[in-house]
Design a protein around this motif. Structure first.
Motif, short mmCIF file in Angstrom:
data_model
loop_
_atom_site.label_atom_id
_atom_site.label_comp_id
_atom_site.label_asym_id
_atom_site.label_seq_id
_atom_site.Cartn_x
_atom_site.Cartn_y
_atom_site.Cartn_z
N GLN A 65 13.97 50.32 -36.94
CA GLN A 65 14.08 49.86 -38.34
C GLN A 65 12.72 49.61 -38.98
O GLN A 65 12.46 50.04 -40.10
CB GLN A 65 14.73 48.49 -38.36
N GLU A 82 8.03 56.34 -28.64
CA GLU A 82 9.43 55.89 -28.53
C GLU A 82 9.86 55.95 -27.07
O GLU A 82 9.19 56.55 -26.24
CB GLU A 82 10.36 56.75 -29.39
N VAL A 131 4.01 43.07 -33.14
CA VAL A 131 5.11 42.67 -34.03
C VAL A 131 6.35 42.33 -33.20
O VAL A 131 7.10 41.40 -33.50
CB VAL A 131 5.42 43.81 -35.03
N ASN A 137 9.02 40.97 -30.77
CA ASN A 137 9.20 39.58 -30.33
C ASN A 137 9.42 39.45 -28.83
O ASN A 137 9.96 40.37 -28.22
CB ASN A 137 10.42 38.97 -31.06
P1 NAD Z 1 14.75 48.26 -33.65
O1 NAD Z 1 15.62 47.97 -32.47
O2 NAD Z 1 15.35 48.82 -34.89
O3 NAD Z 1 13.59 49.25 -33.22
C1 NAD Z 1 12.84 49.05 -32.08
C2 NAD Z 1 12.49 50.42 -31.55
O4 NAD Z 1 11.61 50.23 -30.45
C3 NAD Z 1 13.70 51.20 -31.04
O5 NAD Z 1 13.72 52.46 -31.66
C4 NAD Z 1 13.45 51.30 -29.53
O6 NAD Z 1 13.91 52.54 -29.00
C5 NAD Z 1 11.95 51.17 -29.47
N1 NAD Z 1 11.43 50.66 -28.20
C6 NAD Z 1 11.93 49.69 -27.41
N2 NAD Z 1 11.17 49.52 -26.33
C7 NAD Z 1 10.14 50.39 -26.45
C8 NAD Z 1 9.03 50.69 -25.65
N3 NAD Z 1 8.84 50.08 -24.47
N4 NAD Z 1 8.18 51.64 -26.08
C9 NAD Z 1 8.37 52.28 -27.23
N5 NAD Z 1 9.43 52.05 -28.03
C10 NAD Z 1 10.30 51.11 -27.64
O7 NAD Z 1 13.98 46.90 -33.95
P2 NAD Z 1 13.13 46.52 -35.24
O8 NAD Z 1 14.05 45.89 -36.22
O9 NAD Z 1 12.30 47.66 -35.65
O10 NAD Z 1 12.24 45.34 -34.66
C11 NAD Z 1 11.26 45.59 -33.68
C12 NAD Z 1 10.74 44.28 -33.11
O11 NAD Z 1 10.09 43.53 -34.13
C13 NAD Z 1 11.82 43.35 -32.56
O12 NAD Z 1 11.31 42.77 -31.36
C14 NAD Z 1 11.97 42.29 -33.62
O13 NAD Z 1 12.47 41.06 -33.10
C15 NAD Z 1 10.53 42.17 -34.07
N6 NAD Z 1 10.29 41.53 -35.35
C16 NAD Z 1 9.15 40.77 -35.44
C17 NAD Z 1 8.84 40.14 -36.64
C18 NAD Z 1 7.60 39.30 -36.76
O14 NAD Z 1 7.40 38.68 -37.83
N7 NAD Z 1 6.72 39.21 -35.77
C19 NAD Z 1 9.68 40.31 -37.73
C20 NAD Z 1 10.81 41.12 -37.63
C21 NAD Z 1 11.10 41.72 -36.40
#
Ligand code: NAD
Ligand code: LMR
Length: 328
Positions: A15, A42, A131, A133
């Motif tokens: 996302q 990815e 980014v 979590n």
């Molecule tokens: P998402 O699940 O839509 O996308 C994450 C992507 O990362 C997926 O496509 C997955 O296949 C990929 N992925 C997982 N492990 C991986 C790895 N080891 N190597 C490469 N790719 C990998 O999630 P999102 O909504 O894009 O959110 C991503 C992260 O950001 C989450 O951990 C979320 O909690 C965090 N987040 C942080 C903040 C912040 O302010 N720090 C804010 C919003 C979300």
């Protein structure tokens, strides 16, 4: 024309990736005169790689003049090769029945491996923003797993919290967001964070004085900002994505291009300032110039603030202890 900057993005088909990549390629992060090469990572699973391919097709279809190249891969050492900037977005989400501790440990494995890959192949000056979590502790793990890189170049994203706090303050004080300066969010990207507007002002007027409502601070402002991520998940059924991508762009843009003397918040390894132990990945007020950040010093910390800063520190220390055995 400038030489292209290599920007690695993990979780590129997720996302946040979908809200982030197109803005980077259009020049919103590094400037409208700065070509970029996107190096996207990815998971190896077929579905993730197919989704990444689709994102790359869309990037291609935008015909961005600044997009000088693209790499899509499931190998961190390919994604991070010579990277100047690395946005570590991909992380294991919390699944049903998973405790915070399980999430920490699952992510610790990912960020240990990615830190080691950065250590091996990235530019020696790579600027890293985590980014995914739990962002602060993941950034700490990546930093510890990359002993040959500059520890200070590993950062965690507190900017979304900073931006959320800005908008809440602007609404309460009835001033434009852009006029507000000197806001801070201390600590962890979690509900324990401490958004601190004691020094904030707009057009030279102190917001603490103009708002003059300590009950609003404690009962509305702090919990609203602290629990905003959960409120968005509740409303959307998905965690924040466009605002998170926007904050990542703000964080890197300010770090690289400077803040012109203005304060912002970055999660950075503590240098001992404000009594925060060395190395703890903690949200601090910083200014940025010439690609470097500097912690704003000599701020008065009152009793309430100290208590809040210690509370979020204690959570970070606990997370750090939870993964210590993995870091040798
Ligand atoms: P998402 O699940 O839509 O996308 C994450 C992507 O990362 C997926 O496509 C997955 O296949 C990929 N992925 C997982 N492990 C991986 C790895 N080891 N190597 C490469 N790719 C990998 O999630 P999102 O909504 O894009 O959110 C991503 C992260 O950001 C989450 O951990 C979320 O909690 C965090 N987040 C942080 C903040 C912040 O302010 N720090 C804010 C919003 C979300
Ligand atoms: C956010 O602050 O929006 C996210 O970190 C929330 C989450 O848990 O993904």
């Amino acid at each position: 024309m400038k030489n292209p900057v290599r920007v690695a993005v993990t979780g590129a088909a997720g996302q946040i990736g979908y809200s982030l990549l197109f803005r980077i390629a259009s020049g919103e992060m590094l400037g409208k005169d700065q070509p970029v090469i996107l190096q996207m990572l990815e998971l190896p699973m077929e579905k993730a790689q197919a989704a990444l391919k689709g994102v790359m097709m869309e990037l291609e279809d935008c015909a961005f003049p600044l997009l000088a190249g693209m790499v899509g891969t499931d190998d961190p050492e390919v994604a991070f090769k010579d990277a100047d900037i690395a946005l570590l977005v991909g992380a294991r989400p919390r699944g049903p029945g998973m405790e915070r501790k399980d999430l920490l440990l699952e992510n610790a494995k990912i960020f240990t491996a990615q830190g080691a890959a950065l250590n091996k192949v990235a530019s020696r000056d790579v600027k890293v923003l985590v980014v995914g979590n739990p962002a602060n502790t993941n950034a700490y793990i990546a930093m510890k797993s990359a002993p040959d890189l500059k520890a200070r170049n590993f950062t965690a994203m507190l900017r979304l919290d900073h931006n959320r706090a800005l908008s809440q303050l602007a609404g309460k004080a009835g001033v434009p967001v852009k006029n507000i300066e000197k806001l801070i969010v201390w600590g962890n990207h979690s509900p324990t964070m401490y958004p601190d507007y004691r020094f904030a002002h707009a057009d030279g007027v102190s917001l603490k004085d103009s708002i003059n409502d300590e009950a609003w601070n404690r009962d509305t402002f702090l919990p609203t900002v602290g629990k905003r991520g959960a409120a968005i998940i509740e409303a959307r059924g998905l965690s924040s994505a466009a605002s998170a991508a926007n904050a990542a762009i703000d964080h890197i843009r300010d770090w690289v291009l400077g803040t012109d003397g203005k304060w912002t918040t970055m999660g950075i390894p503590s240098d001992g300032s404000y009594g925060i132990p060395m190395g703890v990945m903690y949200g601090f007020p910083v200014t940025c110039q010439d690609g470097e950040y500097t912690i704003v010093q000599d701020l008065d910390i009152d009793e309430f603030s100290r208590e809040r800063m210690n509370h979020t520190l204690a959570e970070l220390e606990e997370e750090r202890q939870g993964v210590a055995h993995l870091l040798g």
